[in-house]
Structures are given as structure tokens and as C-alpha cells.
Design a protein around this motif. Structure first.
Motif, PDB file in Angstrom:
ATOM      1  N   UNK A   1      30.322  55.418  46.410  1.00 26.82           N
ATOM      2  CA  UNK A   1      30.938  56.570  45.775  1.00 26.82           C
ATOM      3  C   UNK A   1      32.324  56.319  45.231  1.00 26.82           C
TER       4      UNK A   1
ATOM      5  N   UNK B   1      25.546  62.479  39.138  1.00 22.44           N
ATOM      6  CA  UNK B   1      26.302  62.883  40.313  1.00 22.44           C
ATOM      7  C   UNK B   1      25.378  63.316  41.436  1.00 22.44           C
TER       8      UNK B   1
ATOM      9  N   UNK C   1      23.928  60.252  43.057  1.00 21.55           N
ATOM     10  CA  UNK C   1      24.952  59.618  43.899  1.00 21.55           C
ATOM     11  C   UNK C   1      25.116  60.382  45.203  1.00 21.55           C
ATOM     12  N   UNK C   2      25.147  61.711  45.080  1.00 19.31           N
ATOM     13  CA  UNK C   2      25.338  62.541  46.255  1.00 19.31           C
ATOM     14  C   UNK C   2      24.185  62.349  47.249  1.00 19.31           C
TER      15      UNK C   2
ATOM     16  N   UNK D   1      24.404  58.728  48.839  1.00 16.10           N
ATOM     17  CA  UNK D   1      25.478  58.581  49.832  1.00 16.10           C
ATOM     18  C   UNK D   1      25.213  59.475  51.042  1.00 16.10           C
TER      19      UNK D   1
END
Lengths: 279, 327
Positions: free
Chosen positions: B248, B298, B301-302, B305
């Protein structure tokens, strides 16, 4: 007691490796700090704190960016701290052993390491999109979201460190639970909670990604929080990525001030924490 | 912990006699609301990005992940290059950070003179305190030129023609690219892994280490056969924590990765990462589908992670229980 040569060699190799790894880590720290100090100090003039961010090709300072950053950090701390302390209180005191507290504690730890750019996108959708424009408020809110889990964690931990005998003493005096929390526990945990807030402030001071599409940037002096607001990290980003030498110098100067501020805050926190432990 | 203790907590009549149970109830409600707020941030983040990215997901479907063309003008978006760049740079970061962090932890628990341990540990922790934008600036102006003049030509000369790893090290030595970004990321995650590793190393029960010493073990044998096996799940948890950070990380990578939407095997070539693409392009995104594609990135990615950090947290939680801690 002779150890066979092969085992001895492996041992020496491990010794050398561990030492080298530590030196490796310290070299980067020194290299980064040294370059920041060297490049930054040559651009560090009084103008930095007196003038606004310049257009390309002329000289100037970062006054508007410093102001914007300070306001947003302060506002972020003011928003994030009460919520964080209350949530941490729930985890350690009023909600202890409940399933909700366990889940929140878990989620909070994930938020601690979650990518900050994602928080920026969230606030963008929530605030900027609905309001229709970038604003200092949105930036402060994004920073508050990043500070929050840090305050929650340190509050929870510092309250848990207080021995139960103190709570029992309060109850024995006939105090209701909320007064025990406010008048006994908060006092006992004050320096630890303050440490957490300072640590959070240090962290959000350097945050860039969440400000890129919340506060955006502003080349001119503005104290209007309901409009795009200049701030140090985004100015550094834009100026460093630009092709102009004057802007590079300003970016380095901003970087030096920012790094010095953040590191001093961190060291202060450690000194405070050590003093708290000794007492 | 269980239902009975939770219930007894709510109905506990004992201490709340004098100044009214109402105030107590109110205080509990407020703190509970704030705790739930923490959950709402996470939920809100996930939902807002799933919502914002729905246009991209609907338009491109699974091709969003497998397609490598990122065409802002034509309005066609595939996220393979940023995904690939994110994974490669994070992998490089871990390859560097894991052994170095374990070495630092070993040095700080076993080798360093006692009085130097505190200051060295603080210095390593300060690496985590330096804002990521400083890493980025230093990476762009200092480290990338250093890589371009000293490291990359050497790599190309020595490995470039190798049949197996050659394709990884070809291309012009411009300094900006996946290798540079990976190294910078590696430096950034060292303090996170080293801090956890040091903590668990020093928590290995003394009798275990002492018996190893009594059997005539060397320091290396104590590390490899006692310390590491005993702390294995915590160390793996720490590595996942570092991975979560690396995936991130935005600003440092944005500076040194080059923002290029080309897929290339060479580590010396510019690439892109999810976070860098969002940081670079979001304010320039002028069409709905463009913005939606970036928010969809995004979201990916969220989710990734979140999974990585959950694994890290679960591993570390297990260790805490093992060591008899309650939280």
C-alpha cells in the motif's frame, strides 16, 4: 571444547551477517538524513517562512503551505483524539471481554497499517464528491481517520496497564464507573495517552497520499478551510516532480523542516514514554 | 470473552448506585458508539470504493485484472501492469527486508553490547518515522541516479546475458524502475519487521536458550534451531505486516517507479503500481470511467492488503496467546 571448524564458520558467518544487516539499516538512515540536511539547509532561508509558494522561475517560500499543514494537522488531532480516546476506553474498560470490543480491536489493528491512499479515496467519495470541491476540511478529516487508530491503540494499551486495584479502590469509594474512568484511570494513563496523540500527530504530519485528492493544494495564501488548502507534503510532491531548480530547492527545504519536525516529535515521545516508565 | 461475562457486565448493579446509572449508561453508549465508528471507517472505505469502482467492474469484468492496456484517451482500462508492478516491487522489498530484519533482531538481542541496544533500536525505528515523501524525494534525486550510474550497469554487464535471469536485468540504466522502487520499499518495511522480530526473539524463554547453550550450540545454531522455530509464526506474521505496508505504500513508489503503463520483464524498466497510479492520475481523471477505474484499483488494493494484514494479525494474535498475554 573445540567446536568443529564448519560449525564455527557458520557461527562467525551469522555474526558477520547480523552486524552487517544492522549497519545496512543504519546506513540508509544516515544517508537519507544527511542528504535531506545538506540539500535542505542550503535552501533554508528566512524567506521560507515569510513568502508564499512561487510560480515557476521566481523565488518564494512555503508560508501558505506551513499554515495549511498546521491547521489541518491541528484539526485532525482535534477530531481524531476524542473519538479515539473514547473508542480505546470502550475496548479497555466498558466493553472489555465483549465480542464487539474484540472485533473493533482487530479491525483497528488493520486500519493502523491500511494504505493511507485508500483513506484518501474514501474521504474523497464521502466529502469531496458530495460537496463538489476539494477542501481543507476534507484533508483534516482524512488525517483524522489516520490518527484515529493510533490513538485507539495507545489508549487501550495504556488503560490496560493500570492495575485493577485502582479501579476497585474507586468502586469501593462508591464512584460510578464513568467517574472511575474519568477521574482515576485517565489521570493515571494521561502521559501514555498523550504519547499516543503526539505519535499520531507525527504520523499525520508527513502523510501525503490522503491529501492529494482531499485538500489538494493551493498556490496562494488561503485560510478558507472550505476551499483547496496548501500543505507541505503535497507542495513537496509537486515541486520535486517539477523540472524547475527553484522548486526543487524549496521542496528540499520543506522536506528538511518536515523531517526535523517529525523526528523531533518522535524522539520527544520516546523521552516522555521513558520518563513515564521510570515513574 | 463469553456470553455470561458479557451479560454480567451489563447488568452489574454494584458500583452504580449513587450518581445514577443513567450517566454510566450514557458514558458506555458514547464509548461504544466511538468504537463502532472504527468499524464504520473500515466498512465505509470498502463500500465507497466498491461503489465508486462499480462502473469499471461492470464495464470490463474480469478483464480489468487480466488486461494490460491502460488507455485514458480511448477509455479502455486494464489493471494488469499496476497489479504486476505492485507485486514485483513488494516481492523485491521482502527479499531485502526479511533477512536484514532478522539480522538486526539477532544483533539487537544477542550480539550488540548491552548499552548500544537501546540507541540502535531507536535509530532503526526512526526509519519508520521518516515520512514516505522524504523517501520518495531522496529516491528520485539521490538513490535513482546512484542506481543508474553504479548498480544497474554492473547488473546488466554481469547478469544481462544470463539465460535464466538475463531478461530481468536488461534495458537502459535510467535508475527509475521496479528494482529501485523495490529497494526503497524494502528499506521502509525493515523497521516494521525488525521491531516485531526483536520483541519475540527477546521473549524466547531463557531455559530454552540456556539448554541449547549447555548442549554446546553456537549462536547460529541457537538462532536457526531454537529461536526461529520457536518464534516462527510471529516472524511470519511480521513478514505479512511488512508485506501489507509494502503493497500500500504510495508516495515513495510514485517518485521512483516512473508511472509507465508498459508490461516488461526487466526490473530496470519503469512500471507502475496500484497506489502510484491512483496518486499520479486521480486528479487528472476527466471521465467517469477513468475515475471509476482508479477507484476500482483502490478497491483491489484495499481487499488485498486487508487479507494480508488479517493473516498477519491472526498469526501475531496466536503468538500472544501462546506467550500468555491477554491482548
Amino acid at each position: 571444547m573445540a567446536i568443529p571448524a564448519r560449525r564455527r564458520a557458520a557461527d562467525i558467518a551469522a555474526f558477520i551477517f547480523a552486524t552487517a544487516a544492522t549497519i545496512f539499516g543504519l546506513v540508509w538512515l544516515t544517508w537519507i538524513l544527511w542528504m535531506t540536511i545538506r540539500q535542505g539547509s542550503s535552501a533554508l532561508t528566512p524567506h521560507l517562512f515569510k513568502e508564499m509558494t512561487p510560480p515557476p522561475g521566481s523565488s518564494g517560500g512555503l508560508l501558505n503551505a506551513f499554515y495549511g499543514s498546521a491547521v489541518m494537522i491541528l484539526l485532525g488531532v482535534l477530531i481524531g483524539t476524542p473519538i479515539g480516546v473514547a473508542a480505546g476506553t470502550f475496548l479497555a474498560e466498558h466493553g472489555r471481554y465483549t465480542r464487539l470490543a474484540a472485533v473493533v480491536s482487530f479491525v483497528n489493528d488493520i486500519l493502523l497499517s491500511a494504505p493511507s491512499i485508500v483513506i484518501g479515496l474514501f474521504i474523497y467519495t464521502l466529502v469531496v464528491r458530495t460537496a463538489g470541491h476539494f477542501s481543507g476540511y476534507a484533508g483534516a478529516l482524512a488525517l483524522a481517520m489516520i490518527l484515529l487508530p493510533i490513538v485507539v491503540r495507545t489508549t487501550e494499551e495504556s488503560l490496560r496497564l493500570i492495575p485493577d486495584t485502582m479501579r476497585e479502590a474507586g468502586f469501593a469509594l462508591g464512584l460510578p464507573r464513568w467517574r472511575v474512568t474519568q477521574q482515576i484511570l485517565y489521570k493515571a494513563a494521561l502521559s501514555a495517552i498523550l504519547t499516543g496523540i503526539l505519535l499520531g500527530a507525527a504520523r499525520i504530519s508527513g502523510e501525503t497520499a490522503p491529501l492529494l485528492f482531499t485538500a489538494l493544494n493551493n498556490q496562494f495564501w488561503s485560510s478558507n478551510l472550505n476551499a483547496p488548502l496548501a500543505n507541505v507534503p503535497v507542495v513537496i510532491f509537486q515541486y520535486a516532480m517539477s523540472p524547475y531548480d527553484e522548486w526543487h530547492a524549496l521542496a528540499w527545504a520543506g522536506a528538511l523542516v518536515l523531517t526535523a519536525f517529525v523526528l523531533l516529535l518522535n524522539i520527544l515521545v520516546r523521552v516522555l514514554a521513558r520518563q513515564g516508565k521510570q515513574r | 470473552m463469553n456470553a455470561t461475562s458479557a451479560r454480567s457486565l451489563e447488568t452489574e448493579p454494584g458500583p452504580v448506585r449513587r450518581s445514577g446509572a443513567g450517566a454510566d449508561r450514557l458514558f458506555q453508549l458514547i464509548t461504544a458508539a466511538c468504537a463502532i465508528f472504527v468499524l464504520l471507517i473500515l466498512g465505509g472505505t470498502a463500500l465507497s470504493m466498491a461503489w465508486g469502482g462499480r462502473l469499471a467492474f461492470k464495464t470490463f469484468g474480469w478483464r480489468f485484472i487480466t488486461d494490460s492496456s491502460w488507455d485514458a484517451v480511448g477509455g479502455h482500462f486494464g489493471a494488469l501492469v499496476p497489479i504486476y508492478g505492485t507485486l514485483v516491487t513488494s516481492a523485491i522489498a521482502l527479499i531485502i527486508a526479511v533477512p536484514v530484519s532478522i539480522g538486526i533482531a539477532l544483533f539487537l538481542t544477542d550480539i550488540a553490547p548491552r548499552w548500544t541496544r537501546g540507541p540502535i533500536a531507536i535509530a532503526i525505528e526512526l526509519l519508520a518515522a521518516i515520512p514516505s515523501i522524504i523517501y520518495g524525494m531522496w529516491g528520485l534525486f539521490v538513490f535513482a541516479p546512484f542506481m543508474a550510474t553504479h548498480v544497474e550497469p554492473w547488473l546488466t554487464a554481469h547478469f544481462g546475458s544470463n539465460a535464466v535471469v538475463g531478461p530481468l536485468f536488461t534495458g537502459p540504466p535510467i535508475g527509475i524502475g521496479m528494482l529501485t522502487a523495490g529497494i526503497v520499499l524494502g528499506i521502509m518495511v525493515i523497521p516494521f519487521i525488525a521491531a516485531v522480530a526483536r520483541e519475540v526473539f527477546s521473549a524466547v524463554p531463557a531455559p530454552l536458550r540456556e539448554s541449547a547453550v549447555a548442549l554446546g550450540s553456537t549462536r547460529w545454531e541457537i538462532l536457526s534451531r531454537v529461536t526461529l522455530p520457536y518464534t516462527r509464526s510471529a516472524v511470519i506474521g511480521a513478514i505479512f505486516l511488512g508485506l501489507g505496508r509494502a503493497l500500500g505504500e504510495t508516495m515513495a513508489v510514485t517518485f521512483v517507479l516512473g508511472n509507465a503503463h508498459d508490461l516488461s520483464a526487466s526490473l530496470l524498466m519503469p512500471s507502475n503500481s496500484i497506489a502510484a497510479a491512483i496518486a499520479n492520475e486521480f486528479t487528472e481523471a476527466d471521465t467517469d470511467i477513468y475515475r471509476s477505474s482508479l477507484i476500482a484499483l483502490g478497491f483491489l488494493l484495499f481487499v488485498v492488503t486487508f487479507i494480508v494484514l488479517t493473516i498477519a494479525k491472526l498469526l501475531l494474535l496466536r503468538v500472544n496467546k501462546q506467550m500468555g498475554r491477554t491482548h
